[in-house]
Scaffold this active site. Structure first.
Site, PDB file in Angstrom:
ATOM      1  NE  ARG A   6      37.621  25.702  24.267  1.00 50.83           N
ATOM      2  CZ  ARG A   6      38.381  26.700  24.700  1.00 50.83           C
ATOM      3  NH1 ARG A   6      39.479  27.012  24.064  1.00 50.83           N
ATOM      4  NH2 ARG A   6      38.025  27.392  25.756  1.00 50.83           N
ATOM      5  CG  HIS A  17      37.052  56.739  42.465  1.00 53.24           C
ATOM      6  ND1 HIS A  17      36.484  55.941  43.435  1.00 53.24           N
ATOM      7  CD2 HIS A  17      36.089  57.590  42.067  1.00 53.24           C
ATOM      8  CE1 HIS A  17      35.217  56.300  43.606  1.00 53.24           C
ATOM      9  NE2 HIS A  17      34.950  57.301  42.792  1.00 53.24           N
ATOM     10  NE  ARG A  58      32.551  47.393  40.862  1.00 50.63           N
ATOM     11  CZ  ARG A  58      31.814  46.565  40.124  1.00 50.63           C
ATOM     12  NH1 ARG A  58      31.334  46.973  38.972  1.00 50.63           N
ATOM     13  NH2 ARG A  58      31.555  45.343  40.526  1.00 50.63           N
ATOM     14  N   PRO A  85      37.979  47.056  29.942  1.00 48.42           N
ATOM     15  CG  PRO A  85      39.582  48.554  30.683  1.00 48.42           C
ATOM     16  CD  PRO A  85      38.557  47.588  31.165  1.00 48.42           C
ATOM     17  CD  GLU A  86      35.997  43.475  25.187  1.00 50.73           C
ATOM     18  OE1 GLU A  86      36.203  42.929  24.090  1.00 50.73           O
ATOM     19  OE2 GLU A  86      34.855  43.657  25.646  1.00 50.73           O
TER      20      GLU A  86
END
Ligand SMILES: [Zn+2]
Length: 294
Positions: free
Chosen positions: A155, A94, A113, A2-3
């Protein structure tokens, strides 16, 4: 993983049912969720806390209690919440934790996970903890073109890698970086420091547009992302490049290519996002850019 758009969608969906409610019972079944602390100890600490606000910072969910303490939740790869009415919670192998609220409903945390984390912080710990880990919020006024330019200057890393660094901009991940770079017509492998002012301006606008689009679709449902009502977002149906290798670019028809940046699968249009800088005015409409790039 998820972002920002996914975490923000979870926040918005969970907020009405959570704010103002008291945690009457907390069960934490997985020690990994709260390590190095003991699950029973954390659960006992959380008990009787009342939720004052549900906030977000980057990919973190912040459950702010009236006591001033906060529970900082990171969903990592597969974490999700399910808010179920009294007695409505089914079985789930889960499930890692359940919070019973004072209205009888349950907020269950699921994580296949098991990389997600719950961290209970004292009022004086939260700001320094987050500021060390995440940069500015890209949808807030503090995120300016000048700020982004400053974060990318000097950078040599590929611009994609620089954007995945949470200290550059908060909340971007593999999906929305690819989407933003496509919108900005910038090759993901370009060294960050080589972007000129126009490109940074395009990128700034593209980051916001990609994230806002994702939020409007309640995030993208890939693998285990779920909204607290069990539903999902639809952003995955509107990806411009992410996961679309071999399909035609929406802008120019060229086949979307796949490469790797920093070990992450990376999709881009070789025509719209050439390896070398290309002079495109930030204000030029996409139609003329299409002609110039073919
Ligand atoms: Zn293209």
């Amino acid at each position: 993983m998820p972002e920002l758009p996914e975490v923000e969608s979870v926040r918005r969906a969970l907020e009405p049912g959570l704010v103002g409610r008291r945690f009457v019972h907390v069960a934490i079944a997985d020690p990994r969720l709260v390590r190095p602390h003991e699950p029973a100890e954390v659960a006992a600490e959380l008990q009787d806390e009342r939720v004052a606000a549900l906030e977000r910072r980057g990919k973190y969910l912040i459950v702010r209690f009236e006591s001033g303490r906060v529970l900082l939740v990171h969903l990592r790869m597969t974490g999700s919440f399910l808010h179920a009415g009294s007695g409505a919670l089914g079985d789930d192998p889960h499930r890692r934790a359940v919070v019973r609220l004072d209205d009888g409903s349950d907020v269950a945390y699921r994580d296949v996970r098991r990389f997600g984390t719950w961290l209970l912080l004292e009022p004086d710990e939260i700001a320094s903890y987050l500021d060390a880990k995440v940069g500015v919020e890209p949808l807030e006024p503090v995120f300016t073109v000048a700020h982004l330019a400053e974060r990318l200057a000097h950078r040599r890393a590929p611009v994609k890698a620089a954007l995945l660094d949470q200290r550059t901009v908060a909340g971007l991940g593999n999906i929305y970086v690819d989407e933003a770079l496509w919108r900005a017509r910038i090759n993901p492998l370009r060294p960050a420091e080589t972007l000129d002012r126009n490109e940074v301006r395009r990128l700034h606008r593209a980051i916001r547009a990609a994230l806002e689009h994702g939020i409007a679709r309640q995030g993208s449902t890939l693998r285990d992302y779920r909204l607290p009502d069990g539903g999902g977002g639809t952003m995955q149906d509107e990806f411009r490049v992410y996961g679309r290798g071999g399909e035609p670019c929406d802008r120019c028809g060229t086949e979307i290519a796949k490469t790797r940046v920093g070990g992450r699968g990376t999709w881009f249009c070789p025509a719209c996002q050439p390896a070398r800088a290309q002079a495109i005015s930030a204000s030029r409409p996409s139609r003329s850019s299409r002609q110039s790039s073919v």
